[in-house]
Design a protein around this motif. Structure first.
Motif, short mmCIF file in Angstrom:
data_model
loop_
_atom_site.label_atom_id
_atom_site.label_comp_id
_atom_site.label_asym_id
_atom_site.label_seq_id
_atom_site.Cartn_x
_atom_site.Cartn_y
_atom_site.Cartn_z
N TRP A 90 0.81 -1.22 0.00
CA TRP A 90 0.00 0.00 0.00
C TRP A 90 0.85 1.28 0.00
O TRP A 90 0.31 2.37 -0.18
CB TRP A 90 -0.90 0.03 1.24
CG TRP A 90 -1.90 -1.08 1.30
CD1 TRP A 90 -2.92 -1.31 0.41
CD2 TRP A 90 -2.00 -2.10 2.29
NE1 TRP A 90 -3.65 -2.41 0.80
CE2 TRP A 90 -3.11 -2.92 1.94
CE3 TRP A 90 -1.27 -2.42 3.44
CZ2 TRP A 90 -3.50 -4.02 2.71
CZ3 TRP A 90 -1.65 -3.50 4.19
CH2 TRP A 90 -2.76 -4.29 3.83
N ASP A 91 2.15 1.14 0.22
CA ASP A 91 2.99 2.34 0.31
C ASP A 91 3.68 2.60 -1.03
O ASP A 91 3.40 1.93 -2.03
CB ASP A 91 4.03 2.17 1.43
CG ASP A 91 4.88 0.92 1.24
OD1 ASP A 91 4.45 0.00 0.53
OD2 ASP A 91 5.98 0.85 1.84
N HIS A 92 4.52 3.62 -1.06
CA HIS A 92 5.31 4.01 -2.24
C HIS A 92 4.44 4.58 -3.35
O HIS A 92 4.83 4.55 -4.52
CB HIS A 92 6.14 2.83 -2.78
CG HIS A 92 7.10 2.28 -1.78
ND1 HIS A 92 7.50 0.97 -1.77
CD2 HIS A 92 7.74 2.88 -0.74
CE1 HIS A 92 8.34 0.77 -0.76
NE2 HIS A 92 8.50 1.92 -0.13
N HIS A 93 3.27 5.11 -3.01
CA HIS A 93 2.42 5.77 -4.00
C HIS A 93 2.72 7.27 -4.03
O HIS A 93 3.30 7.82 -3.09
CB HIS A 93 0.94 5.54 -3.67
CG HIS A 93 0.51 4.12 -3.85
ND1 HIS A 93 0.10 3.62 -5.07
CD2 HIS A 93 0.43 3.08 -2.98
CE1 HIS A 93 -0.21 2.34 -4.94
NE2 HIS A 93 -0.01 1.99 -3.69
N GLY A 94 2.28 7.93 -5.10
CA GLY A 94 2.37 9.38 -5.16
C GLY A 94 1.44 10.02 -4.16
O GLY A 94 0.51 9.38 -3.64
N PHE A 95 1.65 11.31 -3.90
CA PHE A 95 0.84 12.00 -2.91
C PHE A 95 -0.58 12.25 -3.41
O PHE A 95 -0.79 12.70 -4.53
CB PHE A 95 1.46 13.35 -2.54
CG PHE A 95 0.64 14.13 -1.55
CD1 PHE A 95 0.67 13.78 -0.21
CD2 PHE A 95 -0.17 15.17 -1.97
CE1 PHE A 95 -0.10 14.48 0.72
CE2 PHE A 95 -0.93 15.88 -1.05
CZ PHE A 95 -0.90 15.54 0.29
N SER A 96 -1.54 11.92 -2.58
CA SER A 96 -2.93 12.33 -2.76
C SER A 96 -3.40 12.85 -1.41
O SER A 96 -3.00 12.33 -0.36
CB SER A 96 -3.80 11.15 -3.22
OG SER A 96 -3.76 10.10 -2.27
N PRO A 97 -4.24 13.90 -1.41
CA PRO A 97 -4.57 14.58 -0.14
C PRO A 97 -5.62 13.84 0.69
O PRO A 97 -6.63 14.41 1.11
CB PRO A 97 -5.08 15.94 -0.62
CG PRO A 97 -5.67 15.67 -1.96
CD PRO A 97 -4.81 14.59 -2.58
N THR A 98 -5.39 12.56 0.93
CA THR A 98 -6.27 11.80 1.81
C THR A 98 -5.95 12.15 3.27
O THR A 98 -4.87 12.69 3.57
CB THR A 98 -6.10 10.30 1.61
OG1 THR A 98 -4.73 9.95 1.92
CG2 THR A 98 -6.40 9.89 0.17
N ALA A 99 -6.84 11.79 4.16
CA ALA A 99 -6.64 12.11 5.58
C ALA A 99 -5.36 11.47 6.10
O ALA A 99 -4.59 12.10 6.84
CB ALA A 99 -7.85 11.66 6.39
N ILE A 100 -5.11 10.22 5.71
CA ILE A 100 -3.93 9.54 6.24
C ILE A 100 -2.64 10.13 5.67
O ILE A 100 -1.64 10.27 6.38
CB ILE A 100 -4.03 8.01 5.99
CG1 ILE A 100 -2.98 7.27 6.84
CG2 ILE A 100 -3.84 7.67 4.51
CD1 ILE A 100 -3.19 5.77 6.88
N ASN A 101 -2.63 10.52 4.40
CA ASN A 101 -1.44 11.13 3.83
C ASN A 101 -1.17 12.51 4.43
O ASN A 101 -0.01 12.91 4.60
CB ASN A 101 -1.56 11.22 2.31
CG ASN A 101 -1.37 9.87 1.64
OD1 ASN A 101 -0.73 8.97 2.20
ND2 ASN A 101 -1.94 9.71 0.45
N LEU A 102 -2.23 13.24 4.76
CA LEU A 102 -2.04 14.53 5.43
C LEU A 102 -1.51 14.33 6.84
O LEU A 102 -0.70 15.13 7.33
CB LEU A 102 -3.36 15.30 5.45
CG LEU A 102 -3.83 15.80 4.08
CD1 LEU A 102 -5.23 16.39 4.18
CD2 LEU A 102 -2.86 16.84 3.52
N ARG A 103 -1.90 13.23 7.50
CA ARG A 103 -1.34 12.94 8.82
C ARG A 103 0.15 12.57 8.70
O ARG A 103 0.95 12.90 9.58
CB ARG A 103 -2.12 11.82 9.51
CG ARG A 103 -3.47 12.26 10.05
CD ARG A 103 -4.09 11.25 11.00
NE ARG A 103 -4.53 10.04 10.34
CZ ARG A 103 -5.71 9.90 9.74
NH1 ARG A 103 -6.55 10.92 9.68
NH2 ARG A 103 -6.06 8.75 9.19
N ILE A 104 0.50 11.89 7.61
CA ILE A 104 1.92 11.59 7.38
C ILE A 104 2.72 12.88 7.27
O ILE A 104 3.80 13.02 7.87
CB ILE A 104 2.08 10.73 6.10
CG1 ILE A 104 1.63 9.29 6.39
CG2 ILE A 104 3.53 10.75 5.59
CD1 ILE A 104 1.57 8.41 5.15
#
Length: 275
Positions: free
Chosen positions: A222-236
């Motif tokens: 599930w990792d190594h993807h490009g950025f998308s402004p999902t809640a979990i990616n914003l927490r990252i």
């Protein structure tokens, strides 16, 4: 640009050489991490880049016939892992790499079929895994630049070491940590019913950060993807800023798969959110 202390690098694992050279030449990244790859391929990368550009190494960047299918798993097989790591360090030294850190995976709490098949054939308890990590360190002829990264399994039957705050702190008592925020987010939010916001970074000896983004709509990994402004990616990204506030000098390495636009977008996001 971005956090005044941000040292932003990119892994060679997923990137064509021409992209890496352009990112360095244009100042979009500060350094390169030599990642997983064959011995021939890694030596070609080293020949193409200034030695000073390669600041960190990760995993098994000089794979040969003996290590192509090797699962680096010191928390389960500490002696085998220490032998492979010692040889990797020797190979790096022989071609003149003066690296800052050598990052290794801490591994899974069990034996698996192979690095591409996470079918578990045996399991051990967390305490045994931590003891094995200490054995791993004791058997390294040189451990001063070794740092350790927690990974995640494909499901709860392939449990990794470092899935909780307490396990990460125990790992950090053995060796400094390479914190992959994507891995921690998966372990906390997918498997642990926890929020990444709860990661207490001040309790961890963080030496380096891997930055990757998640997409749970796909099959693992599930990792190594490009950025998308999902809640979990914003927490990252929020947690990255917190880490830099506590450890302003740590190198941050982008680890994502994608075309040049995807890579550049992620670099822009990293600088923007690290402010």
């Amino acid at each position: 640009m971005g956090h005044e202390h941000l040292r932003l690098g990119i892994s060679t694992t997923f990137q064509p050489m021409k992209v890496i050279e352009r990112l360095l030449g244009e100042g979009l990244v500060d350094f390169v991490e030599l990642g997983f790859g064959s011995e021939k391929g890694s030596k070609e990368i080293v020949r193409a880049l200034p030695r000073s550009a390669i600041r960190t190494l990760h995993g098994i960047p000089f794979q040969d016939d003996d290590t192509n299918d090797f699962m680096f798993n010191p928390c389960y097989s500490p002696l085998e892992a220490s032998e492979v790591l010692d040889e990797m360090v020797r190979k790096a030294s022989r071609i003149g790499l003066d690296y800052e850190f050598y990052g290794v995976h801490a591994g899974l709490l069990g034996a698996i079929v192979g690095p591409d098949d996470f079918t578990v054939t045996d399991n051990i308890e967390v305490q045994r895994g931590i003891e094995n990590l200490a054995t791993f360190k004791r058997n390294l002829p040189q451990s001063g630049k070794i740092i350790m990264e927690g990974i995640y399994g494909w499901d709860l039957s392939s449990r990794a070491i470092g899935m909780t705050q307490e396990e990460l702190e125990s790992m950090g008592e053995v060796l400094p940590l390479l914190v992959d925020l994507g891995h921690v987010a998966i372990n906390f939010e997918r498997y642990g019913d926890l929020s990444l916001d709860g990661l207490r970074v001040g309790n961890l000896p963080i030496a380096e950060v891997h930055l990757s983004f998640l997409d749970f709509t796909t099959q693992p990994p599930w990792d190594h993807h490009g950025f998308s402004p999902t809640a979990i990616n914003l927490r990252i990204m929020s947690k990255l800023k917190e880490i830099l506030d506590v450890f302003p000098e740590v190198p941050v390495v982008l680890e994502i798969v994608g075309d040049e636009n995807t890579i550049e977008d992620a670099l822009v996001v990293a600088h923007k959110h690290a402010r």
